[in-house]
Design an enzyme around this catalytic site. Structure first.
Site, PDB file in Angstrom:
ATOM      1  N   LEU B 231      56.035 -45.717  73.336  1.00  0.00           N
ATOM      2  CA  LEU B 231      55.074 -44.682  72.587  1.00  0.00           C
ATOM      3  C   LEU B 231      56.090 -44.210  70.927  1.00  0.00           C
ATOM      4  CD1 LEU B 231      52.317 -44.377  71.384  1.00  0.00           C
ATOM      5  CD2 LEU B 231      52.673 -41.696  72.079  1.00  0.00           C
ATOM      6  N   ASP B 232      55.082 -45.529  69.870  1.00  0.00           N
ATOM      7  CA  ASP B 232      55.816 -44.719  68.318  1.00  0.00           C
ATOM      8  C   ASP B 232      57.062 -45.599  68.592  1.00  0.00           C
ATOM      9  OD1 ASP B 232      53.300 -44.557  67.675  1.00  0.00           O
ATOM     10  OD2 ASP B 232      53.508 -41.923  68.024  1.00  0.00           O
ATOM     11  N   ALA B 233      57.236 -46.233  68.945  1.00  0.00           N
ATOM     12  CA  ALA B 233      59.191 -46.697  69.158  1.00  0.00           C
ATOM     13  C   ALA B 233      59.065 -48.130  68.937  1.00  0.00           C
ATOM     14  CB  ALA B 233      59.518 -46.081  70.243  1.00  0.00           C
TER      15      ALA B 233
END
Lengths: 288, 288, 288, 288
Positions: B231-233
């Site tokens: 996530l968000d990476a």
């Protein structure tokens, strides 16, 4: 990378034709040069091809003195190139011209002394003696050459002699408040870098922060450019800006502007030292 | 330039070796392709060579269907390249996923409708129906697929069917407030672009503006990235920021943030459409 | 303005109530103080009123030593204010702590020496002796206090003695690579300014440029903050950023970062010197 | 805050004198107005005091219709103020003038429709009919008023009639390519907001992106200003910029410029709607 090993840097511009990138990179590969970086640009409007390529000389099979004639014969002539060749172990020699403002001088010298610029600074010339103590502080020769309208011709001759004596390759005007004559500039074409304290072409000429304040702009800027005989109209190397507001007086604009001037000038000087600039039609290409 | 004529775009990455630029540009020149742009980059730490080259197909002597096998044989195989070939007359098809916030959707659709994006937008999918009127306003199909924790699996299957039906090439999450499953992402690897409302890696996860306000930062940002299962990476395509001050409340941060989100997402989408992005080791190269 | 004449500066924060601006400005007017600037802010979520007001003391009818008790009685007590009073003819004394990196030190000293900062710098402390020559160059005392895990307690005591001896008001950590102990910080609450080389809260801790490069961000930043016992988590005074690209290696990030670090730290130091900062709930208000 | 409750906003400018802040805030406190925000600025060069104050009317003890005469008597007259009073429940009415370029129109309408602007947009006027479909799309009346050199006078009269009919308070020129006559402007002094596609005063007049490209600048900008009878020389409300490079052609400058134009115009319009702008001596104060 380019500074870690002995590196050759070629900058080229010529009419755009098929195959130039291939020919040039072939030339380097053929003689076992390890390419460090290539950046090319085609200006389709002007039909102009430009390129900067650098390669590690460690395993390069051609003796250094043969590179120029060979490149000229097999590439320069056929493609009508204007081109330059430099080696990163030839450290350029930079003179700094100053008047009374110290911020750009300090910034350049701190970068020089800490090794950020791969350059020699043998001499600082001032039309005022104000900044001589800073030159001393950094152990650099300072020459005071006052200039008036009447003495300009002869004093510029002195300046040129000093530049010759110190074997200076290029000149940085670090808020130097004199206009150089055409004759002086002709001795250093595309070799004199100025910082102007506005985002040119806005507020060319004297007192740009006063003019910016009067006009009520919300942004101020600075511009570094090569000096040409057209005042503040030479090819722009770098610009940057800072937001301001109605709260700013002329004196806070001047203060805030100093930080932009320093950073813009230092970026331009760095690009010049690293041979990343190419001028044509009064514009610059800044290679990666 | 690339959009004006029928153009081929090749993106390459492979272990760094001598002569790749020369070989690839030779290949194009040999068949009378007029090179429009070349951008290459070597990551010396990773020993990775990457390159994007585009050429005008007008006079290219090789039939389009032969380019792929020939390139693979003479360049792809010998240099262990991973590479893609695209033609600018093949317009990619983009789906937009939304929830309730309209600003990114409006911005994307205005750019689409005014011809700024060379793309087709056949369908918008919303987990809420809130933005259906905007889809209507722009004459684009809208499909409402509500999602709960319980229905996620089956609803994502529906989404995938719709994407298949509309022949969608890539997906833009325009402030879509659902986390996509690993299975979904695997169907669109490096084909799902998200906008996160913080300068990642700061403030990943939910409510980044609240977190930014609490931390008292002086700058807020937005990040567009390819979606991965982390996530968000995922690999960052574009970021930008805006200055804020103690005067900003969470609600003014949200308001100011919208402008950054729009511009960052639109730049990322444009880079993707123009095939300027290349992902490796969870980072992106954005070619000129 | 504030520096040109003898000026009083009051900073206030207290629970928000009606009439505070009127009462405070009345107090100054009544005694013939000419207000130079007023900036106030109400944080409606926290119900917190804050204000900075400065006035010219030339015609002020109240003797300087009576200002504090009178203000406390008629304003401080009734409104439960936390407040400070400073006079611009009391020049604060600043110590600089350094390790090996010179860029921030040069920048601070050049600003100091050219009169840009209204401050005294009586001493520089280094845990390495590397930068002693720069201190000498600028004619400032340098004290070398090496620190190891074992000697930290006693060495910090030495540092505190030196700060006492030189009558230091606040400390600037100019890329000082030691973590200060809680005990040290308690001696200088909201009086130690650090520069961290990332846009906090991203990349707190060691080697932020390495982490930024690994994450593949498109923007790097720097953050100046008051040091608290929570590492890199103190109230942020100033932040700024610079765009980077895939072309940047860790070493060019470090190089580009230096320019941001210098400018961010200098802005924070200037705000502190001019008494424009106010800390509450681990955030700062930066007055105009 | 100001939009959540019924709020009064007063903007003042007058010769600088002692006690104005105290008197004005006293006036509001006395009648139980809860002050939401105060921002004041003194231009010491011009001896000009300016101030914006807003307060919640919920508990204000004075009837709305008495505020103006009372304020004038007790404050306006004694201090020779020029001042305005507005209430946030009086929604201003904005007309948009367009030609053929759609990007600013889309941006304004998306903000309007999503509630970002507290404004009514009753009518769009175009000298071309090109953008009529967008007006339709958003359900707003569109009036096509073609203008030639010969018909200018009579057509501007028609425009003024339409503005009157739709009770328009102020006009936004969203890339409207006609110069308004002095007579027109006199009907809407400081009520016509333009977006110019350069960082004024650089590149005033026609084709600024062509001029910017020719000059070789490294930064382009946009400027929003109130229209005066001096072309592109009115008081600047907002400016912003974007970095460009030698790779940019005129057409990519135009493309990149659109994003700056949109954001600069929208910020200026928002500042005007929220009564944060004050003009004097051809400059603006933008209150917090």
């Amino acid at each position: 990378m380019e500074n870690n090993t002995n590196t050759a840097i070629v900058k080229i511009h010529c009419p755009d034709q098929s195959g130039i990138v291939a020919r040039v990179t072939d030339f380097i590969n053929l003689h076992h040069g390890n390419i460090i970086s290539v950046d090319q640009h085609v200006d389709h409007n002007e039909n102009l091809f430009s390129m900067r390529v650098s390669w590690d000389l460690t395993d390069f099979s051609m003796p250094r003195e043969e590179i120029r004639p060979t490149f000229q014969k097999f590439l320069g002539d056929p493609y009508q190139m204007k081109w330059t060749l430099n080696f990163t172990d030839e450290i350029p020699r930079m003179a700094i011209f100053v008047s009374k403002a110290s911020h750009c001088l300090y910034d350049l010298l701190a970068r020089y002394q800490s090794g950020e610029f791969r350059v020699e600074v043998p001499v600082i010339i001032g039309n005022h003696a104000t900044l001589e103590p800073i030159a001393k502080q950094f152990g650099i020769d300072f020459v005071h050459i006052p200039i008036t309208a009447d003495t300009k011709d002869e004093q510029e001759k002195k300046e040129l002699e000093i530049l010759k004596k110190y074997k200076v390759d290029f000149v940085v005007l670090a808020r130097y408040m004199q206009v150089l004559s055409q004759s002086f500039i002709n001795h250093f074409p595309e070799k004199v870098i100025n910082i102007h304290h506005s985002f040119l072409p806005a507020f060319a000429g004297a007192k740009p922060y006063h003019a910016a304040h009067k006009r009520g702009v919300k942004i101020i800027g600075a511009t570094s450019h090569y000096v040409t005989t057209d005042l503040d109209a030479g090819p722009i190397i770098e610009q940057d800006i800072n937001r301001i507001s109605h709260r700013d007086s002329v004196s806070t604009l001047i203060q805030k502007g100093k930080d932009i001037e320093k950073i813009v000038l230092s970026r331009a000087v760095k690009a010049h030292i690293e041979r990343r600039t190419l001028v044509y039609k009064n514009r610059t290409i800044i290679f990666n």
